[in-house]
Design a protein around this motif. Structure first.
Motif, PDB file in Angstrom:
ATOM      1  N   GLN A 160       0.836  -1.181   0.000  1.00  0.00           N
ATOM      2  CA  GLN A 160       0.000   0.000   0.000  1.00  0.00           C
ATOM      3  C   GLN A 160       0.883   1.247   0.000  1.00  0.00           C
ATOM      4  O   GLN A 160       1.817   1.354   0.788  1.00  0.00           O
ATOM      5  N   VAL A 161       0.545   2.173  -0.882  1.00  0.00           N
ATOM      6  CA  VAL A 161       1.335   3.392  -0.997  1.00  0.00           C
ATOM      7  C   VAL A 161       1.162   4.250   0.248  1.00  0.00           C
ATOM      8  O   VAL A 161       0.048   4.428   0.748  1.00  0.00           O
ATOM      9  N   GLN A 162       2.264   4.776   0.744  1.00  0.00           N
ATOM     10  CA  GLN A 162       2.208   5.708   1.862  1.00  0.00           C
ATOM     11  C   GLN A 162       2.899   7.009   1.477  1.00  0.00           C
ATOM     12  O   GLN A 162       3.895   7.003   0.749  1.00  0.00           O
ATOM     13  N   LEU A 163       2.353   8.108   1.994  1.00  0.00           N
ATOM     14  CA  LEU A 163       3.013   9.407   1.876  1.00  0.00           C
ATOM     15  C   LEU A 163       3.580   9.748   3.245  1.00  0.00           C
ATOM     16  O   LEU A 163       2.862   9.651   4.249  1.00  0.00           O
ATOM     17  N   VAL A 164       4.832  10.119   3.277  1.00  0.00           N
ATOM     18  CA  VAL A 164       5.489  10.404   4.552  1.00  0.00           C
ATOM     19  C   VAL A 164       5.985  11.838   4.545  1.00  0.00           C
ATOM     20  O   VAL A 164       6.835  12.210   3.724  1.00  0.00           O
ATOM     21  N   GLU A 165       5.431  12.639   5.470  1.00  0.00           N
ATOM     22  CA  GLU A 165       5.872  14.022   5.606  1.00  0.00           C
ATOM     23  C   GLU A 165       7.004  14.115   6.620  1.00  0.00           C
ATOM     24  O   GLU A 165       7.087  13.298   7.547  1.00  0.00           O
ATOM     25  N   SER A 166       7.816  15.144   6.476  1.00  0.00           N
ATOM     26  CA  SER A 166       8.881  15.406   7.437  1.00  0.00           C
ATOM     27  C   SER A 166       9.216  16.894   7.392  1.00  0.00           C
ATOM     28  O   SER A 166       8.832  17.603   6.464  1.00  0.00           O
ATOM     29  N   GLY A 167       9.948  17.333   8.405  1.00  0.00           N
ATOM     30  CA  GLY A 167      10.419  18.706   8.436  1.00  0.00           C
ATOM     31  C   GLY A 167       9.728  19.593   9.442  1.00  0.00           C
ATOM     32  O   GLY A 167      10.182  20.709   9.702  1.00  0.00           O
ATOM     33  N   GLY A 168       8.623  19.138  10.016  1.00  0.00           N
ATOM     34  CA  GLY A 168       7.929  19.957  10.990  1.00  0.00           C
ATOM     35  C   GLY A 168       8.683  20.022  12.313  1.00  0.00           C
ATOM     36  O   GLY A 168       9.265  19.048  12.744  1.00  0.00           O
ATOM     37  N   ARG A 169       8.651  21.176  12.945  1.00  0.00           N
ATOM     38  CA  ARG A 169       9.300  21.382  14.238  1.00  0.00           C
ATOM     39  C   ARG A 169       8.886  22.708  14.812  1.00  0.00           C
ATOM     40  O   ARG A 169       8.096  23.447  14.207  1.00  0.00           O
ATOM     41  N   LEU A 170       9.422  23.045  15.965  1.00  0.00           N
ATOM     42  CA  LEU A 170       9.198  24.340  16.600  1.00  0.00           C
ATOM     43  C   LEU A 170      10.133  25.363  15.964  1.00  0.00           C
ATOM     44  O   LEU A 170      11.334  25.115  15.827  1.00  0.00           O
ATOM     45  N   VAL A 171       9.567  26.504  15.590  1.00  0.00           N
ATOM     46  CA  VAL A 171      10.363  27.574  14.984  1.00  0.00           C
ATOM     47  C   VAL A 171       9.853  28.909  15.510  1.00  0.00           C
ATOM     48  O   VAL A 171       8.667  29.049  15.838  1.00  0.00           O
ATOM     49  N   GLN A 172      10.746  29.882  15.581  1.00  0.00           N
ATOM     50  CA  GLN A 172      10.351  31.196  16.064  1.00  0.00           C
ATOM     51  C   GLN A 172       9.631  31.993  14.986  1.00  0.00           C
ATOM     52  O   GLN A 172       9.854  31.772  13.786  1.00  0.00           O
ATOM     53  N   PRO A 173       8.780  32.921  15.381  1.00  0.00           N
ATOM     54  CA  PRO A 173       8.130  33.794  14.392  1.00  0.00           C
ATOM     55  C   PRO A 173       9.174  34.483  13.521  1.00  0.00           C
ATOM     56  O   PRO A 173      10.214  34.928  14.010  1.00  0.00           O
ATOM     57  N   GLY A 174       8.863  34.542  12.231  1.00  0.00           N
ATOM     58  CA  GLY A 174       9.807  35.115  11.280  1.00  0.00           C
ATOM     59  C   GLY A 174      10.766  34.110  10.699  1.00  0.00           C
ATOM     60  O   GLY A 174      11.488  34.413   9.735  1.00  0.00           O
ATOM     61  N   GLY A 175      10.785  32.925  11.243  1.00  0.00           N
ATOM     62  CA  GLY A 175      11.698  31.882  10.778  1.00  0.00           C
ATOM     63  C   GLY A 175      11.193  31.166   9.548  1.00  0.00           C
ATOM     64  O   GLY A 175      10.130  31.490   8.998  1.00  0.00           O
ATOM     65  N   GLN A 213       0.439  11.328   6.900  1.00  0.00           N
ATOM     66  CA  GLN A 213      -0.005  11.254   8.285  1.00  0.00           C
ATOM     67  C   GLN A 213       0.117  12.586   9.008  1.00  0.00           C
ATOM     68  O   GLN A 213      -0.401  12.752  10.110  1.00  0.00           O
ATOM     69  N   GLY A 214       0.777  13.542   8.398  1.00  0.00           N
ATOM     70  CA  GLY A 214       0.886  14.868   8.973  1.00  0.00           C
ATOM     71  C   GLY A 214       2.196  15.110   9.695  1.00  0.00           C
ATOM     72  O   GLY A 214       2.796  14.170  10.238  1.00  0.00           O
ATOM     73  N   THR A 215       2.622  16.363   9.708  1.00  0.00           N
ATOM     74  CA  THR A 215       3.808  16.765  10.456  1.00  0.00           C
ATOM     75  C   THR A 215       3.493  18.074  11.172  1.00  0.00           C
ATOM     76  O   THR A 215       2.891  18.979  10.590  1.00  0.00           O
ATOM     77  N   GLN A 216       3.865  18.146  12.458  1.00  0.00           N
ATOM     78  CA  GLN A 216       3.505  19.291  13.288  1.00  0.00           C
ATOM     79  C   GLN A 216       4.468  20.448  13.072  1.00  0.00           C
ATOM     80  O   GLN A 216       5.692  20.286  13.189  1.00  0.00           O
ATOM     81  N   VAL A 217       3.889  21.602  12.790  1.00  0.00           N
ATOM     82  CA  VAL A 217       4.657  22.846  12.714  1.00  0.00           C
ATOM     83  C   VAL A 217       4.155  23.765  13.821  1.00  0.00           C
ATOM     84  O   VAL A 217       2.945  24.032  13.904  1.00  0.00           O
ATOM     85  N   THR A 218       5.053  24.221  14.668  1.00  0.00           N
ATOM     86  CA  THR A 218       4.699  25.120  15.753  1.00  0.00           C
ATOM     87  C   THR A 218       5.542  26.379  15.632  1.00  0.00           C
ATOM     88  O   THR A 218       6.775  26.301  15.612  1.00  0.00           O
ATOM     89  N   VAL A 219       4.866  27.517  15.535  1.00  0.00           N
ATOM     90  CA  VAL A 219       5.553  28.804  15.428  1.00  0.00           C
ATOM     91  C   VAL A 219       5.306  29.562  16.724  1.00  0.00           C
ATOM     92  O   VAL A 219       4.186  30.000  17.004  1.00  0.00           O
ATOM     93  N   SER A 220       6.355  29.691  17.500  1.00  0.00           N
ATOM     94  CA  SER A 220       6.211  30.305  18.823  1.00  0.00           C
ATOM     95  C   SER A 220       7.555  30.790  19.307  1.00  0.00           C
ATOM     96  O   SER A 220       8.596  30.190  19.009  1.00  0.00           O
ATOM     97  N   SER A 221       7.511  31.865  20.089  1.00  0.00           N
ATOM     98  CA  SER A 221       8.750  32.363  20.689  1.00  0.00           C
ATOM     99  C   SER A 221       8.921  31.797  22.089  1.00  0.00           C
ATOM    100  O   SER A 221       9.920  32.091  22.765  1.00  0.00           O
TER     101      SER A 221
END
Length: 118
Positions: free
Chosen positions: A1-16, A110-118
């Protein structure tokens, strides 16, 4: 079964900046478009960006236009989302999707979490 795999999400500061990736586990035929969506708790999944398989056409949500860029690598069946000038309101789980003209017509990651916060 084909799967799509996301990556790269993480905590980053505003403006990043962040670059999300999405890769298919195996070959997918009859692709006509590839999308990025995002979702926050309690809200519906919302469109972020799309790109046609031939690369001729791209589309962006007004909220990300001028800040985000979608791109792809047909050989790898991969799509990318370059996100610049990130804002706290960009915080969400980001999903990639591949649209095809044949069943099952839609593949989702399945999704990757992106959090933009200082």
């Amino acid at each position: 079964q084909v799967q799509l795999v996301e990556s790269g999400g993480r905590l980053v500061q505003p403006g990043g900046s962040l670059r999300l990736s999405c890769a298919a586990s195996e070959r997918i035929i009859s692709i006509f478009r590839m999308d990025w969506f995002r979702q926050t708790p309690g809200k519906e999944r919302e469109f972020v960006a799309s790109i046609t398989w031939d690369g001729v056409s791209t589309s962006y949500a007004d909220s990300v236009k001028g800040r985000f860029t979608i791109s792809k690598d047909n050989a790898k069946i991969a799509i990318y989302l370059q996100m610049n000038s990130l804002k706290p309101e960009d915080t969400a789980v980001y999903f990639c999707a591949v649209r095809t003209t044949l069943h099952p017509y839609n593949y989702w990651g399945q999704g990757t979490q992106v959090t933009v916060s200082s």
